[in-house]
Design a protein around this motif. Structure first.
Motif, PDB file in Angstrom:
ATOM      1  N   LEU A  62       1.876  31.510 -22.824  1.00  4.87           N
ATOM      2  CA  LEU A  62       2.320  31.175 -21.490  1.00  4.87           C
ATOM      3  C   LEU A  62       2.001  32.693 -20.818  1.00  4.87           C
ATOM      4  CD1 LEU A  62       5.960  29.379 -21.570  1.00  4.87           C
ATOM      5  CD2 LEU A  62       3.690  28.913 -20.201  1.00  4.87           C
ATOM      6  N   SER A 119      -1.409  32.847 -19.826  1.00  8.89           N
ATOM      7  CA  SER A 119      -1.721  32.060 -18.685  1.00  8.89           C
ATOM      8  C   SER A 119      -1.390  32.644 -17.365  1.00  8.89           C
ATOM      9  CB  SER A 119      -0.979  30.559 -18.954  1.00  8.89           C
ATOM     10  OG  SER A 119      -1.104  30.176 -19.908  1.00  8.89           O
ATOM     11  N   PHE A 120      -0.064  33.349 -17.383  1.00  8.97           N
ATOM     12  CA  PHE A 120       0.095  34.040 -16.159  1.00  8.97           C
ATOM     13  C   PHE A 120      -0.632  35.268 -16.043  1.00  8.97           C
ATOM     14  CE2 PHE A 120       4.567  32.536 -17.182  1.00  8.97           C
ATOM     15  CZ  PHE A 120       4.539  31.506 -16.353  1.00  8.97           C
ATOM     16  N   VAL A 157      -3.698  34.118 -14.162  1.00  9.54           N
ATOM     17  CA  VAL A 157      -3.415  33.620 -12.806  1.00  9.54           C
ATOM     18  C   VAL A 157      -3.441  34.927 -12.103  1.00  9.54           C
ATOM     19  CG1 VAL A 157      -1.706  32.855 -11.102  1.00  9.54           C
ATOM     20  CG2 VAL A 157      -2.124  31.377 -13.275  1.00  9.54           C
ATOM     21  N   GLN A 158      -2.798  35.990 -12.464  1.00 12.57           N
ATOM     22  CA  GLN A 158      -2.947  37.091 -11.765  1.00 12.57           C
ATOM     23  C   GLN A 158      -4.398  37.727 -11.598  1.00 12.57           C
ATOM     24  OE1 GLN A 158      -0.529  39.358 -14.438  1.00 12.57           O
ATOM     25  NE2 GLN A 158       1.398  39.198 -12.998  1.00 12.57           N
ATOM     26  N   ILE A 178      -7.014  29.037 -11.255  1.00 15.57           N
ATOM     27  CA  ILE A 178      -5.418  28.937 -11.181  1.00 15.57           C
ATOM     28  C   ILE A 178      -4.789  27.537 -11.279  1.00 15.57           C
ATOM     29  CG2 ILE A 178      -3.700  29.528  -9.616  1.00 15.57           C
ATOM     30  CD1 ILE A 178      -5.617  31.793  -8.572  1.00 15.57           C
ATOM     31  N   GLU A 179      -5.375  26.513 -10.953  1.00  9.33           N
ATOM     32  CA  GLU A 179      -4.598  25.285 -10.959  1.00  9.33           C
ATOM     33  C   GLU A 179      -4.899  24.914 -12.329  1.00  9.33           C
ATOM     34  OE1 GLU A 179      -5.363  20.595  -9.046  1.00  9.33           O
ATOM     35  OE2 GLU A 179      -6.924  22.283  -8.800  1.00  9.33           O
ATOM     36  N   THR A 227      -4.939  26.616 -15.261  1.00  6.25           N
ATOM     37  CA  THR A 227      -4.070  27.443 -15.865  1.00  6.25           C
ATOM     38  C   THR A 227      -2.542  27.256 -15.736  1.00  6.25           C
ATOM     39  OG1 THR A 227      -5.779  29.191 -15.932  1.00  6.25           O
ATOM     40  CG2 THR A 227      -3.810  29.825 -16.542  1.00  6.25           C
ATOM     41  N   SER A 228      -2.464  26.820 -14.636  1.00  8.88           N
ATOM     42  CA  SER A 228      -0.832  26.491 -14.168  1.00  8.88           C
ATOM     43  C   SER A 228      -0.424  25.324 -14.773  1.00  8.88           C
ATOM     44  CB  SER A 228      -0.894  26.590 -12.524  1.00  8.88           C
ATOM     45  OG  SER A 228      -0.988  27.803 -12.029  1.00  8.88           O
ATOM     46  N   HIS A 229      -1.404  24.367 -14.537  1.00  4.02           N
ATOM     47  CA  HIS A 229      -1.025  22.916 -15.141  1.00  4.02           C
ATOM     48  C   HIS A 229      -0.971  23.120 -16.862  1.00  4.02           C
ATOM     49  CE1 HIS A 229      -1.850  18.919 -16.632  1.00  4.02           C
ATOM     50  NE2 HIS A 229      -1.263  18.575 -15.482  1.00  4.02           N
ATOM     51  N   ALA A 283      -0.071  25.686 -18.340  1.00  2.06           N
ATOM     52  CA  ALA A 283       1.168  26.485 -18.579  1.00  2.06           C
ATOM     53  C   ALA A 283       2.334  25.577 -18.459  1.00  2.06           C
ATOM     54  CB  ALA A 283       1.242  27.748 -17.736  1.00  2.06           C
ATOM     55  N   ARG A 284       2.381  24.783 -17.510  1.00  6.50           N
ATOM     56  CA  ARG A 284       3.444  23.835 -17.352  1.00  6.50           C
ATOM     57  C   ARG A 284       3.573  22.784 -18.634  1.00  6.50           C
ATOM     58  NH1 ARG A 284       3.738  20.694 -12.929  1.00  6.50           N
ATOM     59  NH2 ARG A 284       5.768  20.338 -13.133  1.00  6.50           N
TER      60      ARG A 284
END
Length: 162
Positions: free
Chosen positions: A105, A108-109, A112-113, A137-138, A140-142, A144-145
């Motif tokens: 995680l 992943s953050f 995104v940064q 970003i999309e 990676t965020s998915h 990570a969730r």
């Protein structure tokens, strides 16, 4: 399912343990034959062969006993850490799984940064680069969730832009 002996270890012996015992028996027979021939011949070469075979027997004994000891220690360590799962892989403790998830995680953050910085740098200059960064970003965020507890969605595939 294996049955355990009185010492808590599996009652069956592995192939390598049987081979070590058989090898030890062969080396012992070689040494005894060399001693018998040396005693019958009573010459220096016969006794040298007996001494050499004794050396090989001692080396072989040391290797076999060391490997058995290491195997027992490894088996005890595996058993102490939860043993093996049904797939044959060691079962990790929940703390190790949580730590691995937290590291993923965190990574992943960080992605995104970095991509937010790309969007800021190329906004208004290169629409294609901004679009790829937003897609990254999309994705990676998915992903990570999906690593978080309670999420049943699978990971999204795509190209990650650094």
């Amino acid at each position: 399912m294996q049955t355990l002996g009185s010492n808590g270890r599996p009652s069956g012996r592995g192939v390598s343990m049987r081979m070590g015992s058989a090898g030890m028996a062969v080396m012992l027979v070689v040494f005894l034959v060399a001693v018998v021939f040396a005693a019958n011949q009573n010459d220096v070469i016969g006794w040298l062969v007996a001494i050499i075979s004794l050396g090989w027997l001692l080396i072989f004994s040391y290797v076999v006993l060391s490997l058995r000891s290491a195997a027992r220690k490894a088996a005890d360590r595996i058993q102490a850490h939860g043993g093996f799962g049904s797939a044959g892989a060691p079962q990790a403790g929940t703390a190790a799984v949580d730590r691995a998830r937290d590291l993923k995680l965190d990574h992943s953050f960080k992605i995104v940064q970095v991509q937010v910085g790309v969007v800021r740098e190329y906004l208004g200059k290169d629409a294609e680069m901004v679009e790829r960064a937003l897609e990254t970003i999309e994705i990676t965020s998915h992903n990570a969730r999906s690593m978080m507890k309670g999420s049943s969605e699978g990971p999204v595939e795509g190209t990650v832009v650094d």
